[in-house]
Scaffold this active site. Structure first.
Site, mmCIF file in Angstrom:
data_model
loop_
_atom_site.group_PDB
_atom_site.id
_atom_site.type_symbol
_atom_site.label_atom_id
_atom_site.label_comp_id
_atom_site.label_asym_id
_atom_site.label_seq_id
_atom_site.Cartn_x
_atom_site.Cartn_y
_atom_site.Cartn_z
ATOM 1 N N ARG A 38 0.762 -1.247 0.000
ATOM 2 C CA ARG A 38 0.000 0.000 0.000
ATOM 3 C C ARG A 38 0.794 1.299 0.000
ATOM 4 N NH1 ARG A 38 -2.488 -3.770 2.797
ATOM 5 N NH2 ARG A 38 -4.581 -4.342 2.132
ATOM 6 N N ILE A 106 5.804 -12.953 4.254
ATOM 7 C CA ILE A 106 6.027 -14.330 3.802
ATOM 8 C C ILE A 106 7.449 -14.493 3.273
ATOM 9 C CG2 ILE A 106 3.582 -14.715 3.295
ATOM 10 C CD1 ILE A 106 4.200 -14.186 0.315
ATOM 11 N N HIS A 122 0.835 -15.183 8.152
ATOM 12 C CA HIS A 122 0.356 -15.366 6.775
ATOM 13 C C HIS A 122 1.172 -16.427 6.033
ATOM 14 C CE1 HIS A 122 -1.777 -11.184 6.713
ATOM 15 N NE2 HIS A 122 -2.435 -12.094 7.385
ATOM 16 N N CYS A 158 -0.641 -37.848 -6.241
ATOM 17 C CA CYS A 158 -2.039 -37.937 -6.703
ATOM 18 C C CYS A 158 -2.354 -37.010 -7.877
ATOM 19 C CB CYS A 158 -2.984 -37.647 -5.535
ATOM 20 S SG CYS A 158 -3.091 -35.895 -5.135
ATOM 21 N N SER A 195 3.543 -1.767 9.098
ATOM 22 C CA SER A 195 2.235 -2.324 8.718
ATOM 23 C C SER A 195 1.201 -1.218 8.643
ATOM 24 C CB SER A 195 1.765 -3.377 9.737
ATOM 25 O OG SER A 195 0.469 -3.815 9.380
HETATM 26 P P1 NAD Z 1 0.891 -2.779 3.692
HETATM 27 O O1 NAD Z 1 1.497 -2.712 2.335
HETATM 28 O O2 NAD Z 1 -0.573 -2.711 3.831
HETATM 29 O O3 NAD Z 1 1.496 -1.583 4.556
HETATM 30 C C1 NAD Z 1 2.868 -1.332 4.613
HETATM 31 C C2 NAD Z 1 3.069 -0.073 5.440
HETATM 32 O O4 NAD Z 1 4.452 0.084 5.644
HETATM 33 C C3 NAD Z 1 2.551 1.191 4.750
HETATM 34 O O5 NAD Z 1 1.697 1.885 5.640
HETATM 35 C C4 NAD Z 1 3.842 2.006 4.458
HETATM 36 O O6 NAD Z 1 3.674 3.379 4.686
HETATM 37 C C5 NAD Z 1 4.803 1.441 5.465
HETATM 38 N N1 NAD Z 1 6.198 1.442 5.028
HETATM 39 C C6 NAD Z 1 6.699 1.180 3.789
HETATM 40 N N2 NAD Z 1 8.039 1.209 3.816
HETATM 41 C C7 NAD Z 1 8.385 1.498 5.102
HETATM 42 C C8 NAD Z 1 9.631 1.655 5.761
HETATM 43 N N3 NAD Z 1 10.788 1.525 5.112
HETATM 44 N N4 NAD Z 1 9.618 1.951 7.083
HETATM 45 C C9 NAD Z 1 8.454 2.098 7.763
HETATM 46 N N5 NAD Z 1 7.240 1.951 7.187
HETATM 47 C C10 NAD Z 1 7.212 1.643 5.876
HETATM 48 O O7 NAD Z 1 1.491 -4.076 4.427
HETATM 49 P P2 NAD Z 1 0.895 -4.966 5.601
HETATM 50 O O8 NAD Z 1 0.271 -4.130 6.656
HETATM 51 O O9 NAD Z 1 1.947 -5.939 5.964
HETATM 52 O O10 NAD Z 1 -0.320 -5.801 4.957
HETATM 53 C C11 NAD Z 1 -0.330 -6.262 3.654
HETATM 54 C C12 NAD Z 1 -0.154 -7.737 3.403
HETATM 55 O O11 NAD Z 1 0.948 -7.733 2.546
HETATM 56 C C13 NAD Z 1 0.270 -8.672 4.469
HETATM 57 O O12 NAD Z 1 -0.710 -9.624 4.593
HETATM 58 C C14 NAD Z 1 1.542 -9.395 3.919
HETATM 59 O O13 NAD Z 1 1.363 -10.784 3.980
HETATM 60 C C15 NAD Z 1 1.583 -9.000 2.493
HETATM 61 N N6 NAD Z 1 2.869 -8.694 1.846
HETATM 62 C C16 NAD Z 1 4.043 -9.241 2.317
HETATM 63 C C17 NAD Z 1 5.243 -8.910 1.696
HETATM 64 C C18 NAD Z 1 6.498 -9.538 2.241
HETATM 65 O O14 NAD Z 1 6.485 -10.688 2.659
HETATM 66 N N7 NAD Z 1 7.597 -8.788 2.257
HETATM 67 C C19 NAD Z 1 5.283 -8.006 0.629
HETATM 68 C C20 NAD Z 1 4.056 -7.470 0.157
HETATM 69 C C21 NAD Z 1 2.867 -7.831 0.793
#
Ligand code: NAD
Length: 251
Positions: A38, A106, A122, A158, A195
């Site tokens: 996001r 993940i 997750h 399977c 997050s």
């Molecule tokens: P999200 O993308 O919804 O939010 C990420 C947040 O982190 C944002 O609000 C952003 O402003 C902030 N952010 C970005 N870079 C940053 C930094 N360097 N320092 C501090 N803040 C920072 O992510 P979410 O809340 O984890 O939820 C989304 C879903 O995304 C989860 O279920 C996850 O499984 C999945 N996901 C995981 C990965 C991974 O494994 N790396 C990558 C993409 C998505």
């Protein structure tokens, strides 16, 4: 309170807390080069439709398409290194200040950084399983098939379609999620890093903690209720935090 005072306050909160946990999201891995969902401009959701990309129904309807969209991106995680924030959390655990990490990610980067108690709510990309008979395999069993043109990848027992051990949209939550709920009970301090706190049920987990600290670049729906909010990059915050503990993480 200015940035320096916030870092000092966070260090004091950790030193005084008997039970501190971290809750991390995709934002903690952006400085390692993995885009989150996001962040404005760079978030994956601006490029792909999440329901098409990461839902159980899309995997069942069109498994070959599901792997065509996701697998290359996921395999690239293998070559990614933990950053200063992952390393600092691992160090805090070793120093006895952090009980463990609940992560939505993940990408396995907390484990690569050396953290031992990690609840991957997750799931993760290290293993996969058959959707028919449940037989488990290493992820390479799945990816080798797709990369050699055998898509969708199939179970050798399977011939059912294989799926990664991640939690997709429309999936049940993982066993680690329920363990995380248990470990959170009685949590004195929860540090939420990277997050957006918009993906439920994980976004409800801060309710269990007595004190909540948010480290995030953008505002989150929890900011009004948090004891401390630091709107900065996780890498910078954790580097400065470790200096308060007399440590320098080698990112
Ligand atoms: P999200 O993308 O919804 O939010 C990420 C947040 O982190 C944002 O609000 C952003 O402003 C902030 N952010 C970005 N870079 C940053 C930094 N360097 N320092 C501090 N803040 C920072 O992510 P979410 O809340 O984890 O939820 C989304 C879903 O995304 C989860 O279920 C996850 O499984 C999945 N996901 C995981 C990965 C991974 O494994 N790396 C990558 C993409 C998505």
């Amino acid at each position: 309170m200015d940035y320096r005072e916030k870092i000092k306050t966070l260090a004091d909160m950790i030193k005084e807390s008997e039970k501190t946990l971290a809750l991390t999201g995709a934002g903690i891995s952006t400085e390692s080069g993995i885009p989150d969902y996001r962040s404005p401009g760079t978030g994956l959701w601006e490029k792909i439709d999440p329901i098409k990309a990461a839902s159980l129904s899309s995997l069942k309807r069109d498994p070959a398409g599901f792997y065509a969209i996701n697998l290359k991106r996921w395999l690239a995680y293998d070559h990614v290194k933990p950053n200063a924030a992952h390393l600092a959390l691992a160090r805090l655990e070793k120093m006895g200040y952090l009980l463990g990490i609940i992560t939505q990610n993940i990408d396995s980067l907390h484990k690569k950084a050396g953290s031992e108690r990690v609840w991957e709510v997750h799931g993760h990309l290290r293993t996969c399983r058959c959707m028919e008979c449940g037989t488990g395999y290493n992820m390479s069993f799945l990816s080798d098939q797709v990369e050699s043109g055998k898509n969708p990848p199939l179970c050798e027992k399977c011939k059912g379609v294989l799926r990664p051990d991640v939690v997709l949209f429309e999936d049940h939550m993982s066993e680690d999620f329920f363990k995380a709920c248990q470990v959170l009970s009685g949590c004195r301090l929860l540090i939420v890093a990277g997050s957006s706190l918009t993906v439920y049920p994980v976004a409800g987990l801060p309710e269990f903690a007595r004190q909540v600290v948010i480290i995030n670049k953008e505002p989150t729906p929890w900011d009004d209720r948090a004891n401390l909010v630091i709107n900065d990059s996780a890498g910078r915050v954790f580097t400065d935090l470790m200096a308060e503990f007399g440590e320098k993480p080698d990112a």
